[in-house]
Design a protein around this motif. Structure first.
Motif, short mmCIF file in Angstrom:
data_model
loop_
_atom_site.label_atom_id
_atom_site.label_comp_id
_atom_site.label_asym_id
_atom_site.label_seq_id
_atom_site.Cartn_x
_atom_site.Cartn_y
_atom_site.Cartn_z
N SER A 91 1.01 -1.17 -0.12
CA SER A 91 -0.08 0.10 -0.21
C SER A 91 0.78 1.57 -0.07
O SER A 91 2.33 1.07 -0.36
CB SER A 91 -1.11 -0.20 1.03
N SER A 92 0.24 2.56 -0.05
CA SER A 92 0.71 3.79 0.27
C SER A 92 0.15 4.65 0.98
O SER A 92 -0.85 4.60 0.88
CB SER A 92 1.17 4.22 -1.31
N SER A 93 0.90 5.53 1.17
CA SER A 93 -0.11 6.70 2.19
C SER A 93 0.71 8.28 1.97
O SER A 93 1.87 8.12 1.32
CB SER A 93 0.43 6.02 3.27
N PHE A 94 -0.05 9.19 2.09
CA PHE A 94 1.38 10.35 2.64
C PHE A 94 0.20 11.01 3.22
O PHE A 94 -0.60 10.83 4.11
CB PHE A 94 1.41 11.48 1.26
N ASN A 95 1.93 12.25 4.13
CA ASN A 95 0.94 12.07 5.14
C ASN A 95 0.89 13.64 5.14
O ASN A 95 2.62 14.48 4.60
CB ASN A 95 2.54 12.21 6.60
N MET A 139 5.35 10.63 1.89
CA MET A 139 4.24 9.97 1.02
C MET A 139 5.85 8.06 1.05
O MET A 139 6.81 8.75 1.35
CB MET A 139 5.50 10.30 -0.58
N SER A 140 4.35 8.30 1.55
CA SER A 140 5.85 6.43 1.38
C SER A 140 4.76 5.26 1.30
O SER A 140 3.35 5.53 0.30
CB SER A 140 4.98 5.94 3.49
N ALA A 141 6.04 3.85 0.75
CA ALA A 141 5.44 2.90 0.19
C ALA A 141 5.52 1.49 1.20
O ALA A 141 6.98 1.55 1.74
CB ALA A 141 5.89 2.46 -1.75
N TYR A 164 9.24 9.16 1.26
CA TYR A 164 9.88 9.69 1.09
C TYR A 164 9.11 11.31 1.09
O TYR A 164 7.98 11.49 1.35
CB TYR A 164 9.91 10.12 -0.55
N MET A 177 7.74 14.09 0.06
CA MET A 177 6.91 14.90 -0.88
C MET A 177 6.61 16.45 -1.78
O MET A 177 7.42 17.03 -0.75
CB MET A 177 5.45 14.84 -0.22
N ASN A 230 6.49 11.27 -4.97
CA ASN A 230 7.62 11.32 -3.93
C ASN A 230 8.80 11.59 -4.74
O ASN A 230 9.08 12.02 -5.98
CB ASN A 230 7.50 9.79 -4.26
N VAL A 264 13.85 3.84 4.87
CA VAL A 264 13.88 2.09 4.78
C VAL A 264 13.14 1.87 5.99
O VAL A 264 14.86 1.98 6.52
CB VAL A 264 14.15 1.65 3.79
N MET A 280 4.64 7.25 -7.27
CA MET A 280 3.45 7.34 -6.23
C MET A 280 3.10 9.22 -6.52
O MET A 280 3.67 9.75 -6.63
CB MET A 280 3.54 7.04 -5.08
N ILE A 309 -3.27 9.76 4.54
CA ILE A 309 -4.13 9.58 3.27
C ILE A 309 -3.57 8.59 2.91
O ILE A 309 -2.61 8.04 2.29
CB ILE A 309 -4.20 11.25 2.47
#
Lengths: 145, 342
Positions: free
Chosen positions: A42-46, A52-54, A82, A84, A96, A102, B203, B253
């Protein structure tokens, strides 16, 4: 002759100013994370931290996230974060950017969780337990069958 | 004697040219016109006014062409440009677009004008009144942004609904219910589930509240690593999974409801009309293909890619050059040391 020289000079000035600016990416490279045998989960961003993360993991990691049993043995995760940044090509899009860290999470043969940092530093104001909770809070991204 | 002969030759040449010019006008078919549409629905007056002044002459069914624009052979070029412009964006057919399409179009419009790609620089030369000022570009930007503000993040329970949908699908599969055929785009590109085993190359998010994951096959990944974009090698394929955004309790998110799957497949010969890239989009859980004919990409996709992503071979999602070589080398060294402990 003077006129010709002037025209040549003028056209070269116009040409140089119209040509693409020298990119400020000197010494910078493109980076694509190599997850090896792990699959994308999954991915997400804050928005607050502008990161931004994977999340990647093996099959056991996927099972761990999908079930209530968080003691799934031999699971292996990698969370890649990463900075953003704005998409240089398209306004309104964020992508990203620079690699920040990591992190890894593994369960041993008894299902004990082991957190580690492969690269970078733990985000400020967070501890190991919070980071583990962050890993386990992910849901596997769902695609149509 | 020589002088008289030269004059005669010049007169004949001019007569021939004049005659040819007159004959050309018989092959001068005027482009179809329709009456003015008025203000665009849901678009503020000041934005409508800018678009009308700067864009409508090509991007609508209402052209106010000058005398020279109507004379062949100039008219042939003008008509060709108008037809192409109408295919990409026709403000006279604004009402036919969905809300999502309108929002997407406005982001595209803003990106085009911001990059100075629209109005076409060649068009501005002959129509200086169409040039947009910084204030006008800012007005378009603010309107594009306001379109996103109308949306809130989708509630978390939508994810649960999605999962239930998938569980239901899996149950059907377990019961042996016939699975639908693999969806095919009008240009022949099929939905390819193999992307899940491809490398994630990036992404992204968009203010329209989507979150995207971009995958590349081996050929594409090698091309990116080698900066081999001009042209991309045949066989390169990129897949982009688009989801709605869902906000979690901790403020992060994450991907929510599935929106669509987009593909770009490189085949220089097959997709010569779109810079060698074949486009496909499969929407919703039914993976309904976008487009009615194989030409849909020429009408909707390639325009932005051509104007804004030429430097990376018409692909937007190439990872940007933002990591210092030293940083990545350090990371790879750390990784290697962990693999080979002393």
């Amino acid at each position: 002759m003077k006129k010709i020289l002037f025209k040549l000079l003028l056209s070269s000035v116009i040409f140089v100013s119209c040509s693409k600016n020298v990119e400020s990416d000197a010494g910078k490279i493109r980076f694509m994370f190599d997850a090896g045998d792990l699959m994308f989960i999954s991915s997400s961003f804050n928005p607050e931290r502008q990161t931004m993360s994977a999340l990647y993991g093996n099959q056991q990691a996927v099972s761990l996230l999908s079930s209530s049993n968080k003691r799934q043995i031999r699971s292996s995760f990698k969370l890649v974060t990463y900075q953003m940044q704005d998409d240089p090509n398209y306004f309104g899009s964020k992508v990203n950017g620079e690699l920040l860290r990591v992190e890894t999470l593994k369960t041993d043969t008894k299902g004990n969780l082991e957190y580690g940092i492969e690269f970078g530093k733990m985000p400020s104001g967070q501890n190991k337990d919070q980071r583990i909770a962050n890993f386990l809070d992910h849901e596997v991204v769902k695609f149509p069958q | 004697m020589k002088h008289i002969k030269r004059n005669k030759l010049l007169t004949i040449t001019l007569l021939c040219l004049g005659l040819s010019f007159i004959v050309l006008q018989f092959f001068n078919e005027p482009i179809a016109q329709a009456s003015a549409k008025g203000q665009l629905e849901g678009v503020p007056e000041e934005v409508s006014f800018i678009l009308e002044r700067s864009c409508y002459n090509c991007h609508s069914n209402t052209q106010q062409l000058s005398f020279f624009d109507k004379i062949a052979p100039i008219s042939w070029i003008v008509n060709k440009d108008i037809k192409r412009a109408r295919e990409v964006m026709n403000f006279s057919e604004w009402d036919k677009l969905s809300e999502a399409e309108k929002k997407g179009k406005f982001y595209a419009i803003f990106n085009m004008v911001k990059a100075g790609k629209m109005p076409l620089p060649s068009y501005i030369l002959t129509h200086p009144e169409s040039k947009l000022s910084k204030i006008e570009i800012e007005t378009i930007k603010q309107f594009a942004l306001s379109l996103s503000e109308k949306d809130a993040f989708i509630p978390l329970n939508t994810v649960a609904d999605t999962i239930q949908t998938f569980q239901a699908q899996q149950t059907f599969a377990a019961l042996g219910v016939a699975k639908a055929e693999v969806p095919v785009s009008p240009n022949g590109i099929t939905y390819n589930a193999d992307f899940k085993s491809w490398k994630v190359i990036g992404m992204s998010t968009l203010i329209d509240n989507s979150i995207r994951i971009i995958y590349g096959n081996d050929i594409a990944v090698k091309a990116i690593a080698a900066e081999n974009f001009h042209p991309w090698p045949d066989g390169s394929a990129i897949a982009k999974a688009v989801f709605k955004q869902t906000k979690k309790a901790n403020g992060e998110i994450v991907p929510g409801d599935f929106v669509n799957m987009q593909y770009m497949v490189k085949d220089k010969a097959k997709y010569s009309g779109t810079e060698g890239w074949g486009f496909a989009k499969f929407n919703g859980h039914e993976l309904k293909p976008t487009g009615k004919t194989a030409l849909f990409a020429q009408q909707s996709c390639i325009s932005c890619h051509r104007q804004l992503a030429a430097s990376t071979g018409f692909l937007f999602n190439v990872p940007p050059k933002v990591n210092s070589k030293k940083l990545i080398e350090n990371y790879l060294k750390t990784l290697q040391n962990e693999k080979d402990p002393i």
